[in-house]
Design a protein around this motif. Sequence first.
Motif, PDB file in Angstrom:
ATOM      1  N   UNK A 105      14.117  24.119 -15.376  1.00  0.00           N
ATOM      2  CA  UNK A 105      15.386  23.938 -14.673  1.00  0.00           C
ATOM      3  C   UNK A 105      15.411  24.794 -13.406  1.00  0.00           C
ATOM      4  N   UNK A 106      15.852  24.193 -12.307  1.00  0.00           N
ATOM      5  CA  UNK A 106      15.932  24.931 -11.052  1.00  0.00           C
ATOM      6  C   UNK A 106      17.161  25.831 -10.994  1.00  0.00           C
ATOM      7  N   UNK A 107      18.145  25.594 -11.873  1.00  0.00           N
ATOM      8  CA  UNK A 107      19.342  26.445 -11.908  1.00  0.00           C
ATOM      9  C   UNK A 107      19.108  27.719 -12.706  1.00  0.00           C
ATOM     10  N   UNK A 108      18.583  27.564 -13.931  1.00  0.00           N
ATOM     11  CA  UNK A 108      18.493  28.725 -14.826  1.00  0.00           C
ATOM     12  C   UNK A 108      17.067  29.097 -15.222  1.00  0.00           C
ATOM     13  N   UNK A 109      16.086  28.214 -14.991  1.00  0.00           N
ATOM     14  CA  UNK A 109      14.695  28.534 -15.289  1.00  0.00           C
ATOM     15  C   UNK A 109      14.235  28.217 -16.700  1.00  0.00           C
ATOM     16  N   UNK A 110      15.104  27.665 -17.539  1.00  0.00           N
ATOM     17  CA  UNK A 110      14.710  27.315 -18.904  1.00  0.00           C
ATOM     18  C   UNK A 110      13.949  25.990 -18.910  1.00  0.00           C
ATOM     19  N   UNK A 111      13.220  25.732 -19.991  1.00  0.00           N
ATOM     20  CA  UNK A 111      12.489  24.476 -20.117  1.00  0.00           C
ATOM     21  C   UNK A 111      13.466  23.321 -20.291  1.00  0.00           C
ATOM     22  N   UNK A 112      13.091  22.189 -19.722  1.00  0.00           N
ATOM     23  CA  UNK A 112      13.951  21.007 -19.802  1.00  0.00           C
ATOM     24  C   UNK A 112      13.378  20.029 -20.822  1.00  0.00           C
ATOM     25  N   UNK A 113      14.273  19.392 -21.546  1.00  0.00           N
ATOM     26  CA  UNK A 113      13.920  18.379 -22.535  1.00  0.00           C
ATOM     27  C   UNK A 113      13.916  17.037 -21.812  1.00  0.00           C
ATOM     28  N   UNK A 114      12.962  16.165 -22.126  1.00  0.00           N
ATOM     29  CA  UNK A 114      12.970  14.877 -21.423  1.00  0.00           C
ATOM     30  C   UNK A 114      12.959  13.699 -22.375  1.00  0.00           C
ATOM     31  N   UNK A 144      18.526  22.325 -21.864  1.00  0.00           N
ATOM     32  CA  UNK A 144      19.263  22.573 -23.096  1.00  0.00           C
ATOM     33  C   UNK A 144      20.146  23.809 -22.981  1.00  0.00           C
ATOM     34  N   UNK A 145      19.926  24.629 -21.954  1.00  0.00           N
ATOM     35  CA  UNK A 145      20.703  25.854 -21.793  1.00  0.00           C
ATOM     36  C   UNK A 145      21.955  25.633 -20.943  1.00  0.00           C
ATOM     37  N   UNK A 146      21.773  25.081 -19.723  1.00  0.00           N
ATOM     38  CA  UNK A 146      22.917  24.944 -18.813  1.00  0.00           C
ATOM     39  C   UNK A 146      23.411  23.506 -18.680  1.00  0.00           C
ATOM     40  N   UNK A 147      22.676  22.515 -19.201  1.00  0.00           N
ATOM     41  CA  UNK A 147      23.117  21.129 -19.147  1.00  0.00           C
ATOM     42  C   UNK A 147      22.765  20.398 -17.864  1.00  0.00           C
TER      43      UNK A 147
END
Length: 73
Positions: free
Chosen positions: A40-49, A61-64
């Motif tokens: 994620x470019x906002x928070x840096x967490x891994x994104x689910x696809x 999954x963290x910031x939506x």
Amino acid sequence: MAITFTDEDLVYLDKEQDMQLRSIRQAIDALKVKSETAFCKKCGHMMQYFTVGNAKLLQCVFCGNRIAEMIKL
């Protein structure tokens, strides 16, 4: 906010926690190198696809945060 560990942070941990954090950092670095995982470019967490037709939908999954990408055929 991205999770970052420095060697200075690891000084205050016991040996078991130190090994766990090092393995987590190595796993994240390996995923970044393979570029199979989007972060994620906002928070840096891994994104689910999810794949829908010829589109790849990514959701943090963290910031939506959501992103859609076209799959190259």
